[in-house]
Design a protein around this motif. Structure first.
Motif, short mmCIF file in Angstrom:
data_model
loop_
_atom_site.label_atom_id
_atom_site.label_comp_id
_atom_site.label_asym_id
_atom_site.label_seq_id
_atom_site.Cartn_x
_atom_site.Cartn_y
_atom_site.Cartn_z
N MET A 100 -4.18 6.95 1.64
CA MET A 100 -3.85 8.07 0.77
C MET A 100 -2.36 8.07 0.44
SD MET A 100 -6.54 9.66 0.11
CE MET A 100 -6.65 11.38 -0.17
N ALA A 101 -2.05 8.64 -0.68
CA ALA A 101 -0.67 8.70 -1.13
C ALA A 101 0.11 9.72 -0.30
CB ALA A 101 -0.63 9.09 -2.60
N LYS A 102 1.35 9.39 -0.02
CA LYS A 102 2.19 10.32 0.72
C LYS A 102 2.52 11.51 -0.16
CE LYS A 102 4.66 7.31 3.86
NZ LYS A 102 6.00 6.85 4.25
N VAL A 103 2.39 12.68 0.39
CA VAL A 103 2.70 13.89 -0.36
C VAL A 103 4.19 13.95 -0.67
CG1 VAL A 103 2.59 16.40 -0.33
CG2 VAL A 103 0.76 15.08 0.69
N SER A 104 5.00 13.40 0.23
CA SER A 104 6.44 13.44 0.02
C SER A 104 6.88 12.60 -1.18
CB SER A 104 7.18 12.94 1.27
OG SER A 104 6.79 11.61 1.56
N ASN A 105 6.10 11.56 -1.53
CA ASN A 105 6.44 10.71 -2.67
C ASN A 105 6.01 11.32 -4.00
OD1 ASN A 105 7.49 8.85 -0.97
ND2 ASN A 105 5.71 7.51 -0.99
N LEU B 17 -5.02 7.42 -6.24
CA LEU B 17 -5.41 8.02 -4.96
C LEU B 17 -4.76 7.31 -3.77
CD1 LEU B 17 -9.21 8.46 -5.68
CD2 LEU B 17 -7.45 10.21 -5.72
N ARG B 18 -4.39 6.06 -3.94
CA ARG B 18 -3.81 5.28 -2.85
C ARG B 18 -2.29 5.41 -2.75
NH1 ARG B 18 -5.01 -0.52 -2.79
NH2 ARG B 18 -4.64 -0.40 -0.58
N CYS B 19 -1.60 5.26 -3.89
CA CYS B 19 -0.13 5.21 -3.83
C CYS B 19 0.56 6.35 -4.56
CB CYS B 19 0.36 3.88 -4.39
SG CYS B 19 0.01 3.63 -6.13
N SER C 57 1.67 7.31 -11.28
CA SER C 57 1.12 8.02 -12.43
C SER C 57 0.88 7.11 -13.62
CB SER C 57 2.06 9.15 -12.84
OG SER C 57 3.31 8.62 -13.22
N ARG C 58 1.59 6.00 -13.69
CA ARG C 58 1.43 5.09 -14.82
C ARG C 58 0.43 3.99 -14.50
NH1 ARG C 58 7.43 4.27 -17.35
NH2 ARG C 58 7.95 6.47 -17.45
N GLY C 59 -0.25 3.51 -15.52
CA GLY C 59 -1.22 2.44 -15.33
C GLY C 59 -2.45 2.91 -14.59
N PHE C 60 -2.81 4.16 -14.78
CA PHE C 60 -3.95 4.77 -14.08
C PHE C 60 -5.26 4.39 -14.75
CE2 PHE C 60 -6.87 8.33 -13.39
CZ PHE C 60 -6.85 8.42 -12.02
N ILE C 61 -6.24 3.96 -13.97
CA ILE C 61 -7.57 3.63 -14.49
C ILE C 61 -8.52 4.73 -14.07
CG2 ILE C 61 -9.42 1.92 -14.50
CD1 ILE C 61 -7.30 -0.16 -13.69
N ARG C 62 -8.94 5.54 -15.04
CA ARG C 62 -9.76 6.72 -14.74
C ARG C 62 -11.07 6.40 -14.03
NH1 ARG C 62 -9.72 10.62 -20.06
NH2 ARG C 62 -7.49 11.00 -20.09
N ARG C 63 -11.72 5.37 -14.49
CA ARG C 63 -13.05 5.03 -13.96
C ARG C 63 -13.03 4.82 -12.45
NH1 ARG C 63 -16.92 0.24 -16.35
NH2 ARG C 63 -18.62 0.54 -14.89
N GLY D 167 -10.07 5.64 -10.47
CA GLY D 167 -9.18 6.61 -9.84
C GLY D 167 -7.96 6.01 -9.17
N VAL D 168 -7.61 4.78 -9.54
CA VAL D 168 -6.45 4.12 -8.95
C VAL D 168 -5.58 3.50 -10.05
CG1 VAL D 168 -7.49 3.61 -6.71
CG2 VAL D 168 -7.78 2.01 -8.57
N CYS D 169 -4.35 3.12 -9.69
CA CYS D 169 -3.47 2.48 -10.65
C CYS D 169 -3.83 1.00 -10.76
CB CYS D 169 -2.02 2.64 -10.24
SG CYS D 169 -1.58 1.75 -8.74
N ARG D 170 -3.24 0.32 -11.72
CA ARG D 170 -3.56 -1.08 -11.99
C ARG D 170 -3.22 -2.00 -10.82
NH1 ARG D 170 1.16 -3.64 -13.20
NH2 ARG D 170 2.90 -2.30 -13.71
N ILE D 171 -2.17 -1.66 -10.08
CA ILE D 171 -1.75 -2.50 -8.96
C ILE D 171 -2.74 -2.38 -7.80
CG2 ILE D 171 0.10 -2.88 -7.30
CD1 ILE D 171 1.97 -1.64 -9.52
N CYS D 172 -3.11 -1.16 -7.46
CA CYS D 172 -4.08 -0.95 -6.39
C CYS D 172 -5.45 -1.47 -6.80
CB CYS D 172 -4.17 0.53 -6.04
SG CYS D 172 -2.65 1.19 -5.33
N PHE D 173 -5.78 -1.33 -8.08
CA PHE D 173 -7.05 -1.83 -8.60
C PHE D 173 -7.16 -3.33 -8.36
CE2 PHE D 173 -9.40 -3.73 -12.17
CZ PHE D 173 -10.62 -3.12 -11.99
#
Length: 59
Positions: A1-6, A23-25, A28-34, A36-42
């Motif tokens: 899960m993403a840190k709340v402090s970040n 949801l992981r990091c 906000s940019r490069g978000f893939i809706r289907r 729920g993660v960014c392109r890097i985590c995807f």
């Protein structure tokens, strides 16, 4: 899960002002809706095989 402090949370007045975040990091940019993660985590999840049915394209 993403840190709340970040993640700096802004108070939103309207529903439309909400920002999709990974949801992981928390990115906000490069978000893939289907997924729920960014392109890097995807990319990481696909390579490790955690997202079934998705594979690297080649042509």
């Amino acid at each position: 899960m993403a840190k709340v402090s970040n993640i700096v949370k802004k108070k939103v007045k309207y529903e439309v002002q909400k920002v999709n975040r990974c949801l992981r990091c928390g990115r906000s940019r490069g978000f893939i809706r289907r997924f729920g993660v960014c392109r890097i985590c995807f990319r990481e999840l696909v390579y490790r095989g955690y997202l079934p049915g998705v594979k690297k394209s080649s042509w």
